[in-house]
Every structure is written in structure tokens, then in C-alpha cells.
Design a protein around this motif. Structure first.
Motif, PDB file in Angstrom:
ATOM      1  N   ALA A 157       0.825  -1.212   0.000  1.00  0.00           N
ATOM      2  CA  ALA A 157       0.000   0.000   0.000  1.00  0.00           C
ATOM      3  C   ALA A 157       0.857   1.259   0.000  1.00  0.00           C
ATOM      4  N   ARG A 158       2.004   1.199   0.700  1.00  0.00           N
ATOM      5  CA  ARG A 158       2.836   2.392   0.842  1.00  0.00           C
ATOM      6  C   ARG A 158       3.848   2.566  -0.283  1.00  0.00           C
ATOM      7  N   LYS A 159       4.445   1.464  -0.736  1.00  0.00           N
ATOM      8  CA  LYS A 159       5.564   1.573  -1.672  1.00  0.00           C
ATOM      9  C   LYS A 159       5.545   0.425  -2.672  1.00  0.00           C
ATOM     10  N   PRO A 160       4.514   0.349  -3.521  1.00  0.00           N
ATOM     11  CA  PRO A 160       4.478  -0.731  -4.506  1.00  0.00           C
ATOM     12  C   PRO A 160       5.649  -0.632  -5.479  1.00  0.00           C
ATOM     13  N   GLY A 161       6.205  -1.769  -5.820  1.00  0.00           N
ATOM     14  CA  GLY A 161       7.345  -1.830  -6.721  1.00  0.00           C
ATOM     15  C   GLY A 161       7.955  -3.212  -6.670  1.00  0.00           C
ATOM     16  N   VAL A 162       8.944  -3.476  -7.490  1.00  0.00           N
ATOM     17  CA  VAL A 162       9.496  -4.819  -7.626  1.00  0.00           C
ATOM     18  C   VAL A 162       9.984  -5.411  -6.299  1.00  0.00           C
ATOM     19  N   PRO A 163      10.761  -4.691  -5.471  1.00  0.00           N
ATOM     20  CA  PRO A 163      11.214  -5.308  -4.208  1.00  0.00           C
ATOM     21  C   PRO A 163      10.062  -5.747  -3.315  1.00  0.00           C
ATOM     22  N   VAL A 164       9.008  -4.937  -3.272  1.00  0.00           N
ATOM     23  CA  VAL A 164       7.843  -5.297  -2.452  1.00  0.00           C
ATOM     24  C   VAL A 164       7.056  -6.420  -3.116  1.00  0.00           C
ATOM     25  N   PHE A 165       6.881  -6.349  -4.444  1.00  0.00           N
ATOM     26  CA  PHE A 165       6.106  -7.382  -5.141  1.00  0.00           C
ATOM     27  C   PHE A 165       6.683  -8.775  -4.918  1.00  0.00           C
ATOM     28  N   THR A 166       8.011  -8.900  -5.004  1.00  0.00           N
ATOM     29  CA  THR A 166       8.614 -10.230  -4.863  1.00  0.00           C
ATOM     30  C   THR A 166       8.385 -10.787  -3.456  1.00  0.00           C
ATOM     31  N   ARG A 167       8.439  -9.932  -2.467  1.00  0.00           N
ATOM     32  CA  ARG A 167       8.191 -10.388  -1.093  1.00  0.00           C
ATOM     33  C   ARG A 167       6.715 -10.670  -0.866  1.00  0.00           C
ATOM     34  N   TYR A 168       5.866  -9.836  -1.434  1.00  0.00           N
ATOM     35  CA  TYR A 168       4.424 -10.049  -1.347  1.00  0.00           C
ATOM     36  C   TYR A 168       4.075 -11.419  -1.922  1.00  0.00           C
ATOM     37  N   ALA A 169       4.667 -11.737  -3.076  1.00  0.00           N
ATOM     38  CA  ALA A 169       4.410 -13.027  -3.712  1.00  0.00           C
ATOM     39  C   ALA A 169       4.902 -14.180  -2.844  1.00  0.00           C
ATOM     40  N   TYR A 170       6.084 -14.024  -2.270  1.00  0.00           N
ATOM     41  CA  TYR A 170       6.654 -15.094  -1.445  1.00  0.00           C
ATOM     42  C   TYR A 170       5.802 -15.361  -0.213  1.00  0.00           C
ATOM     43  N   VAL A 171       5.329 -14.298   0.415  1.00  0.00           N
ATOM     44  CA  VAL A 171       4.490 -14.475   1.604  1.00  0.00           C
ATOM     45  C   VAL A 171       3.202 -15.209   1.233  1.00  0.00           C
ATOM     46  N   HIS A 172       2.615 -14.852   0.095  1.00  0.00           N
ATOM     47  CA  HIS A 172       1.384 -15.531  -0.324  1.00  0.00           C
ATOM     48  C   HIS A 172       1.651 -16.988  -0.687  1.00  0.00           C
ATOM     49  N   GLU A 173       2.806 -17.251  -1.285  1.00  0.00           N
ATOM     50  CA  GLU A 173       3.158 -18.635  -1.591  1.00  0.00           C
ATOM     51  C   GLU A 173       3.300 -19.459  -0.309  1.00  0.00           C
ATOM     52  N   LEU A 174       3.939 -18.867   0.703  1.00  0.00           N
ATOM     53  CA  LEU A 174       4.103 -19.560   1.983  1.00  0.00           C
ATOM     54  C   LEU A 174       2.760 -19.912   2.609  1.00  0.00           C
ATOM     55  N   ARG A 175       1.781 -19.085   2.347  1.00  0.00           N
ATOM     56  CA  ARG A 175       0.465 -19.303   2.951  1.00  0.00           C
ATOM     57  C   ARG A 175      -0.466 -20.096   2.038  1.00  0.00           C
TER      58      ARG A 175
END
Length: 218
Positions: A157-175
Motif C-alpha cells: 500500500a505504501r511503496k508498490p514496486g518490484v522489491p515489495v512485489f517479490t516479497r508479497y508473492a513469497y508471503v502468499h506462496e508460503l500461505r
């Protein structure tokens, strides 16, 4: 003599005095502009003449952390720590040095400390991309997946961009939300390979309609 000793020793021996300064010429973006070794050499030369440049010391510390990661050389970690300490001595609580200490703590697998440093930065600058990412990484490594998911949503929400996207994806994959993870990674790839587009318009949130899953795993 190590590279860190050369830079730190040169500044100590120079006897130079002056006010604390920050230099855009040695911003963290320099680290992505070419050879890491060349960037470090440039920073060392700069700090011999400008030993009060706290941003320069912080950037040098980040360079050592990255060098340790890419070359598998943990001897760089004490040099990074010394550079961050020098930066904070000149300018206490400066953002780049605290971000760097979070990165260093994470690299040393000191994830509670990494989380503490990231939170310190975010208290002063809630939009720090590096601190937002460090916070996600630390929470994942501590096994706090629900908190990591909330942190990823906040970062997106605060800083969308590639570094955040890759972590966002990883967290969702973990779940277990592989569908959302795949869509967000595709979005990250598109953003990374379309620099002209990213310069003219802000990145779309990973949580925007059409990207997020209709239901989120518990």
C-alpha cells in the motif's frame, strides 16, 4: 589490508574536520550502477576526502553487505558494521545507516535485531522501501507468517514496486495462495523489464483488483 580498513583508516588518519555532510554522489543507487568492486573503490576514495559524509559511510556499509552476499565472504560483515557505526556517530539515527544495520542483521541471521532496526526507520519514515522489505523478511524468517502477510500488505500500500512485489508473492506462496503469488511475480517481471513505463507512472499495487485472490488463506 582490507578494503574496509583502507577507507576507515584513511578517514581516521586524515585528521580532517568539518560539518556532517550528505552526498547524492554516493547514494545507494550507486551500488546498482555497475561493478560493486568499482563502487566500493569510488566510495573509499570519496571518504578519504570527505570523512564526515554520513551517507557515504552508510552506502559503503551497504556495499559491504552486498559484497558479502554475492561473494559469500562473511569477513565483510565487520567492515559493514564499522561503516554503519561511523555513519551513526556523525549523524545519529540517520535513515540510511539504520536501514543498513537492518540489512546487516538479516544477513547475519539476527532477525529480531533486523526487525528492531527496520521499525526504527519506519517510525521516522513510514515509506522507506528498504525498511518495509527488511521488516517482511525478518518476520518471515522468525516464522511469523500472519504478521509477515500484514507487513507485505502495508508495504504494498505504501511503496508498490518490484522489491515489495517479490516479497508479497513469497508471503502468499508460503500461505498457500500460489495463484496470487504467480500473478504478482508476473507483475514484478513486467515492471522490471519496462523501465520506461515505470518512470512515467507509479507501479500498480500488487493488491489491486485483478491481481489479488478472491479469498485469502487463513
Amino acid at each position: 589490508m582490507t578494503a574496509g580498513a583502507i577507507a576507515i583508516g584513511a578517514a581516521k588518519d586524515s585528521g580532517a574536520t568539518g560539518v556532517a555532510v550528505g552526498s547524492s554522489a554516493v547514494s545507494p543507487e550507486l551500488l546498482a550502477s555497475g561493478s560493486l568492486d568499482a563502487s566500493i573503490a569510488s566510495l573509499q576514495a570519496h571518504l578519504r576526502t570527505q570523512p564526515k559524509d554520513f551517507d557515504g559511510w552508510a552506502t559503503l556499509g551497504l556495499a559491504y553487505v552486498e559484497q558479502a552476499r554475492t561473494k559469500g565472504d562473511p569477513s565483510r560483515y565487520p567492515q559493514a558494521q564499522a561503516a554503519f557505526q561511523r555513519s551513526l556517530k556523525i549523524s545519529p539515527a540517520n535513515e540510511n545507516a539504520l536501514e543498513g544495520r537492518a540489512a546487516l542483521a538479516a544477513a547475519r541471521h539476527e532477525f529480531k535485531e533486523a526487525l528492531t532496526y527496520a521499525d526504527q526507520v519506519l517510525k521516522e519514515n513510514p515509506y522507506s522501501e528498504r525498511a518495509l522489505c527488511s521488516r517482511i523478511d525478518a518476520l518471515v524468517e522468525l516464522g511469523r507468517y500472519a504478521d509477515a502477510s500484514k507487513a507485505a500488505d502495508l508495504a504494498d500500500a505504501r511503496k508498490p514496486g518490484v522489491p515489495v512485489f517479490t516479497r508479497y508473492a513469497y508471503v502468499h506462496e508460503l500461505r498457500g495462495d500460489v495463484s496470487t503469488a504467480r500473478k504478482v511475480l508476473e507483475q514484478a517481471l513486467a515492471a522490471a523489464t519496462s523501465p520506461a513505463t515505470s518512470r512515467t507512472s507509479p507501479p500498480r499495487s500488487a493488491n489491486s483488483p485483478g491481481t489479488r485472490a478472491t479469498t485469502r488463506p487463513p
